[in-house]
Scaffold this motif. Sequence first.
Motif, PDB file in Angstrom:
ATOM      1  N   PRO A  22      18.243 -24.421 -35.562  1.00 48.48           N
ATOM      2  CA  PRO A  22      17.557 -25.238 -34.553  1.00 48.48           C
ATOM      3  C   PRO A  22      17.221 -26.646 -35.029  1.00 48.48           C
ATOM      4  O   PRO A  22      16.903 -27.511 -34.211  1.00 48.48           O
ATOM      5  CB  PRO A  22      16.287 -24.430 -34.263  1.00 48.48           C
ATOM      6  CG  PRO A  22      16.056 -23.608 -35.496  1.00 48.48           C
ATOM      7  CD  PRO A  22      17.418 -23.282 -36.017  1.00 48.48           C
ATOM      8  N   TYR A  23      17.305 -26.882 -36.331  1.00 46.28           N
ATOM      9  CA  TYR A  23      16.931 -28.187 -36.886  1.00 46.28           C
ATOM     10  C   TYR A  23      18.143 -29.011 -37.316  1.00 46.28           C
ATOM     11  O   TYR A  23      17.998 -30.003 -38.030  1.00 46.28           O
ATOM     12  CB  TYR A  23      15.998 -27.992 -38.082  1.00 46.28           C
ATOM     13  CG  TYR A  23      14.775 -27.174 -37.747  1.00 46.28           C
ATOM     14  CD1 TYR A  23      13.803 -27.650 -36.870  1.00 46.28           C
ATOM     15  CD2 TYR A  23      14.601 -25.901 -38.286  1.00 46.28           C
ATOM     16  CE1 TYR A  23      12.693 -26.884 -36.544  1.00 46.28           C
ATOM     17  CE2 TYR A  23      13.488 -25.134 -37.968  1.00 46.28           C
ATOM     18  CZ  TYR A  23      12.543 -25.632 -37.096  1.00 46.28           C
ATOM     19  OH  TYR A  23      11.442 -24.880 -36.772  1.00 46.28           O
ATOM     20  N   LEU A  24      19.326 -28.627 -36.873  1.00 48.05           N
ATOM     21  CA  LEU A  24      20.549 -29.279 -37.339  1.00 48.05           C
ATOM     22  C   LEU A  24      20.535 -30.775 -37.037  1.00 48.05           C
ATOM     23  O   LEU A  24      20.852 -31.597 -37.909  1.00 48.05           O
ATOM     24  CB  LEU A  24      21.776 -28.627 -36.684  1.00 48.05           C
ATOM     25  CG  LEU A  24      23.124 -29.024 -37.285  1.00 48.05           C
ATOM     26  CD1 LEU A  24      23.291 -28.444 -38.682  1.00 48.05           C
ATOM     27  CD2 LEU A  24      24.271 -28.550 -36.384  1.00 48.05           C
ATOM     28  N   THR A  25      20.148 -31.156 -35.822  1.00 43.31           N
ATOM     29  CA  THR A  25      20.153 -32.570 -35.451  1.00 43.31           C
ATOM     30  C   THR A  25      19.121 -33.361 -36.238  1.00 43.31           C
ATOM     31  O   THR A  25      19.391 -34.487 -36.684  1.00 43.31           O
ATOM     32  CB  THR A  25      19.898 -32.726 -33.940  1.00 43.31           C
ATOM     33  OG1 THR A  25      20.767 -31.854 -33.219  1.00 43.31           O
ATOM     34  CG2 THR A  25      20.153 -34.155 -33.494  1.00 43.31           C
ATOM     35  N   LEU A  26      17.942 -32.785 -36.426  1.00 46.23           N
ATOM     36  CA  LEU A  26      16.915 -33.477 -37.217  1.00 46.23           C
ATOM     37  C   LEU A  26      17.386 -33.671 -38.651  1.00 46.23           C
ATOM     38  O   LEU A  26      17.167 -34.738 -39.249  1.00 46.23           O
ATOM     39  CB  LEU A  26      15.606 -32.682 -37.190  1.00 46.23           C
ATOM     40  CG  LEU A  26      14.950 -32.463 -35.821  1.00 46.23           C
ATOM     41  CD1 LEU A  26      13.604 -31.773 -35.983  1.00 46.23           C
ATOM     42  CD2 LEU A  26      14.789 -33.778 -35.068  1.00 46.23           C
ATOM     43  N   GLU A  27      18.038 -32.648 -39.208  1.00 44.14           N
ATOM     44  CA  GLU A  27      18.558 -32.765 -40.574  1.00 44.14           C
ATOM     45  C   GLU A  27      19.616 -33.860 -40.651  1.00 44.14           C
ATOM     46  O   GLU A  27      19.662 -34.636 -41.617  1.00 44.14           O
ATOM     47  CB  GLU A  27      19.145 -31.428 -41.031  1.00 44.14           C
ATOM     48  CG  GLU A  27      18.114 -30.400 -41.429  1.00 44.14           C
ATOM     49  CD  GLU A  27      17.358 -30.804 -42.676  1.00 44.14           C
ATOM     50  OE1 GLU A  27      18.001 -31.165 -43.678  1.00 44.14           O
ATOM     51  OE2 GLU A  27      16.115 -30.787 -42.643  1.00 44.14           O
ATOM     52  N   GLY A  28      20.463 -33.927 -39.637  1.00 47.53           N
ATOM     53  CA  GLY A  28      21.486 -34.965 -39.624  1.00 47.53           C
ATOM     54  C   GLY A  28      20.887 -36.357 -39.574  1.00 47.53           C
ATOM     55  O   GLY A  28      21.358 -37.284 -40.249  1.00 47.53           O
TER      56      GLY A  28
END
Length: 256
Positions: free
Chosen positions: A239-245
Amino acid sequence: MLLVLDIGNTNTVVGVYEDAKLLADWRLATDRLKTVDEYGILVKSLFSEAGLDHRRVESAIISSVVPPVTGLFAGMIEKYFGVRPREVGPGVKTGLVIKYENPREVGADRVVNAVAGIQLYGPPLVIIDFGTATTFCAIGAQGDYLGGSIAPGLGIISEALFIRTAKLPRVEIVRPRTVIGKNTVNSIQSGLFFGYIGMVESLITRIKAEMNCNPLVVATGGLAELIAGDTKMIDRINPYLTLEGLRLIYGMNQNA
């Protein structure tokens, strides 16, 4: 602290990082009618509720697919946090080789997801983002962005069915207990949910066949857990893939 924002058509996800640690995250409704001040008061109150000092924010980065809202959030960050945010777009280093016919057409959210996916899992990958639209991104064995598919999101399909029919009600998007519905609501939920699962599985199968390999399939977005829970073709949920990117891309451009 680093403030990261992913502005989508329906929701805006806000995250706060201390180095590589995600301290807090929130999902807000994307509202074009809100003002800079309204967003500022809202986000500052979220910081306060989480026990975070908004004055410690030293930098910010935004990815957006809603241009009219981008300026609102950028203005809010400058006014209430005292920093000028970086925006993911042309000229920003991502390390990604994009093999689209026109690389500028690839949405910022798709670029950000690809950067995070490669860093966290390694290529080859298929990344599915279950948002307002459902996007499928193919990352080749060398880490190149090959392209993908864009489908209407489950929420859009559900709303269209309600709007374009005279007697069918608006329903909650949930997994029904059976495929064969015993009433109108359950029948609609069955068609929406299981029909959508079929679409997702079919696209994964076809994308894998064209890639001619067996990529890891990673899901993110608001409906990722709901959909991934009913298919064996999705390997990871993040669920945090975009924030990590966003965090990773900020790091690549910190001294630029």
